[in-house]
Scaffold this motif. Structure first.
Motif, PDB file in Angstrom:
ATOM      1  N   MET A   1       0.681  -1.145  -0.132  1.00 25.68           N
ATOM      2  CA  MET A   1      -0.342   0.360  -0.066  1.00 25.68           C
ATOM      3  C   MET A   1       0.694   1.237  -0.260  1.00 25.68           C
ATOM      4  O   MET A   1       1.638   1.090   0.467  1.00 25.68           O
ATOM      5  N   SER A  53      -2.483  -0.152  -4.115  1.00 31.84           N
ATOM      6  CA  SER A  53      -2.283  -1.210  -3.545  1.00 31.84           C
ATOM      7  C   SER A  53      -2.059  -2.279  -3.797  1.00 31.84           C
ATOM      8  O   SER A  53      -1.707  -2.707  -5.632  1.00 31.84           O
ATOM      9  N   CYS A  54      -2.117  -3.525  -3.718  1.00 33.07           N
ATOM     10  CA  CYS A  54      -1.901  -4.608  -4.610  1.00 33.07           C
ATOM     11  C   CYS A  54      -2.825  -6.205  -3.643  1.00 33.07           C
ATOM     12  O   CYS A  54      -3.299  -5.502  -2.264  1.00 33.07           O
ATOM     13  N   GLU A  55      -2.875  -6.858  -4.259  1.00 31.28           N
ATOM     14  CA  GLU A  55      -3.505  -8.114  -3.896  1.00 31.28           C
ATOM     15  C   GLU A  55      -2.940  -9.500  -3.957  1.00 31.28           C
ATOM     16  O   GLU A  55      -2.571  -9.700  -5.682  1.00 31.28           O
ATOM     17  N   HIS A  57      -3.548  -8.830  -0.407  1.00 34.16           N
ATOM     18  CA  HIS A  57      -2.915  -7.264   0.383  1.00 34.16           C
ATOM     19  C   HIS A  57      -2.019  -7.648   2.356  1.00 34.16           C
ATOM     20  O   HIS A  57      -2.922  -8.644   2.649  1.00 34.16           O
ATOM     21  N   HIS A  93      -9.149  -5.928   3.167  1.00 41.27           N
ATOM     22  CA  HIS A  93      -8.481  -5.037   2.397  1.00 41.27           C
ATOM     23  C   HIS A  93     -10.094  -3.878   2.102  1.00 41.27           C
ATOM     24  O   HIS A  93      -9.175  -2.483   1.920  1.00 41.27           O
ATOM     25  N   THR A  97      -9.009  -0.250   3.969  1.00 39.56           N
ATOM     26  CA  THR A  97      -7.878   0.651   2.999  1.00 39.56           C
ATOM     27  C   THR A  97      -8.632   1.074   2.138  1.00 39.56           C
ATOM     28  O   THR A  97      -8.558   2.354   1.665  1.00 39.56           O
ATOM     29  N   VAL A 110      -7.892   5.125  -5.717  1.00 36.06           N
ATOM     30  CA  VAL A 110      -7.106   3.788  -5.227  1.00 36.06           C
ATOM     31  C   VAL A 110      -6.871   2.404  -6.692  1.00 36.06           C
ATOM     32  O   VAL A 110      -7.734   2.673  -7.803  1.00 36.06           O
ATOM     33  N   SER A 112      -5.618  -0.809  -7.809  1.00 38.62           N
ATOM     34  CA  SER A 112      -5.323  -1.744  -7.096  1.00 38.62           C
ATOM     35  C   SER A 112      -4.376  -3.177  -8.545  1.00 38.62           C
ATOM     36  O   SER A 112      -4.960  -3.322  -8.860  1.00 38.62           O
TER      37      SER A 112
END
Length: 221
Positions: A1, A53-55, A57, A93, A97, A110, A112
C-alpha cells in the motif's frame, strides 16, 4: 500500500470522482509499472491523490498465509482454503484500506494490482467454478474499471525470468491461465455488467499508461 500525493497540477479545474481501478493480467504483464505510471499521471494532470495497493494485501486478514502458499513455504493446502483466504483478505482490504480512501471524496483514487478477477483465474478448479469463486467475493467492492493488460506468453515469461526470483506458485502454465482469464472476463461482463477494458500491454510503458489514461479522462467532469 503506497499513498501518493500530488505534485504540480496542470489541470486543477478538471475533477475526477473517487475511483477504484484494478489492473489485471498474467504474471509479467507489467501491472506494477503501469500502476506507478498511471498514478503519477493522475497526480500531475488531475491533482489526484492516489493509493497504490495490491492483492494479496499483506497487512489484511490472511495475508501471511496467502504469501506463504504462493512462495511455496506451505505446500499442503486445499485450493478452496486458499480461495476463502483470498476472499477474507479482499473484504478486509476493502473495509480498512480501499473504502476509507475513496470516502475522502473526489480526486481520491485507488489502483489495485489484482482483485477478484485474479481469484476467478487462480482459485477455480474442476470442482470449484467461476461462479463458486464469485459467490465468496459477492460482498467485495465493485471496481469502477478493470484494465486487463494483454501481453504474449513469451514476453511474460521473459519478464518473470529477468526478475531473477524464485518462481511463485502460479508463475507457469500461462496459456491455460490466459484462457481462464478470457472465461472470467466474459463471465463478469455478461453476468455482472463489469467494466473491463483490454489494453495492449506489449507497448512501451508510456504507451500502456496512455491507453489507460484515455479511458479515465472520459470520467472527468
Amino acid at each position: 500500500m503506497i499513498p501518493r500525493h500530488p505534485g504540480h497540477h496542470t489541470h486543477q479545474s478538471v475533477a475526477l470522482p473517487p475511483l477504484f481501478i484494478v489492473l489485471e493480467g498474467l504474471d509479467g504483464s507489467g501491472k506494477t509499472t503501469a500502476g506507478q505510471n498511471v498514478a503519477a499521471a493522475l497526480e500531475e494532470q488531475y491533482g489526484c491523490q492516489v493509493l497504490l495497493s495490491c492483492e494479496p494485501h499483506p497487512p489484511s486478514c490472511g495475508g501471511d498465509y496467502i504469501r506463504q502458499v504462493l512462495s511455496k513455504q506451505i505446500t499442503s493446502f486445499r485450493l478452496r482454503t486458499l480461495a476463502l483466504a483470498f476472499a477474507a483478505n479482499r473484504l478486509d482490504h476493502c473495509d480498512r484500506t480501499i473504502l476509507p480512501w475513496l470516502e475522502k471524496g473526489p480526486g481520491h483514487v485507488v489502483i489495485s494490482d489484482r482483485y477478484y478477477l485474479s481469484s476467478m483465474v487462480y482459485q477455480r478448479a474442476d470442482d470449484f467454478s467461476i461462479r463458486d469463486v464469485m459467490r465468496l467475493n459477492e460482498l467485495a467492492l465493485k471496481p469502477d474499471l478493470f484494465f486487463f493488460l494483454n501481453v504474449s506468453n513469451e514476453v511474460c515469461y521473459e519478464r518473470i525470468r529477468q526478475r531473477n526470483l524464485p518462481r511463485e506458485l502460479f508463475e507457469s502454465n500461462l496459456e491455460e491461465q490466459r484462457q481462464k482469464y478470457r472465461e472470467a472476463i466474459d463471465f463478469l461482463r455478461t453476468e455482472r455488467g463489469e467494466n473491463i477494458v483490454e489494453v495492449d500491454g506489449s507497448k512501451t510503458p508510456d504507451e500502456v499508461s496512455a491507453q489507460i489514461l484515455s479511458h479515465l479522462s472520459a470520467l472527468a467532469s
